[in-house]
Enzyme design. Structure first.
Site: not given
Length: 187
Positions: A31-33
């Site tokens: 997952l991206d931040n």
């Protein structure tokens, strides 16, 4: 927190969670931040290939809050596929997917960056079988909506359920692969 164990940047890492991860644990489908939700961690190196590069497509479902009200026409565009940029010079038409408007789930924890509920918005449930770089964010942007919150709620039949941020749940190997609909995981 970023969905990795090692980084050259000064960021919070998965190893900081209150859990004793076995050596060789890695994240599947990171997952991206700015995203949140279900993250699969495993020591089985075949899982990524079987889940995301195999012949059989596997579903990922996201709960997405977008700015503004989404029309039926916009839903149809998302369902049949929209052009997104996957690199500066490459445009891609997303494959057909399932999209529906939903209510904000009861029990969903508040996020510090989430706008008040009285701001015009729509919650979408989007199920994909692919995952190009930031695809869901790019899809909703392509139909002129801004993604305000993105939560992965499932990968195949593994569900986020009521797991809270930072919480870890172990699954027996056979159950794990059955929920992912992967048969050929043993050497």
């Amino acid at each position: 927190m970023v969905s990795q164990f090692i980084s050259s940047h000064n960021v919070r890492l998965l190893g900081e969670l209150a859990f004793d991860f076995p050596e060789g644990t890695h994240a599947i489908g990171r997952l991206d931040n700015l995203s949140e939700g279900l993250l699969i961690l495993t020591t089985n190196k075949k899982v990524t290939r079987l889940l995301f590069q195999g012949k059989q497509p596997h579903e990922r479902t996201y709960l997405v809050r977008v700015k503004g009200h989404v029309s039926e026409e916009t839903l149809q565009r998302l369902k049949i596929g929209v052009p997104i940029c996957i690199t500066e010079s490459v445009e891609y038409i997303t494959t057909p997917c399932r999209v529906e408007i939903v209510e904000r789930p009861a029990g969903l924890f508040d996020h510090p960056r989430e706008l008040p509920n009285n701001a015009p918005h729509t919650w979408l449930l989007i199920t994909l079988t692919e995952g190009k770089f930031h695809q869901v964010r790019k899809m909703v942007a392509a139909v002129h909506h801004r993604c305000q919150r993105l939560i992965r709620v499932s990968i195949e039949d593994i569900l986020l359920g009521d797991l809270q941020p930072g919480e870890v749940k172990e699954l027996p190997e056979e159950e794990f692969f059955a929920l992912l609909k992967i048969d050929d995981y043993k050497d």
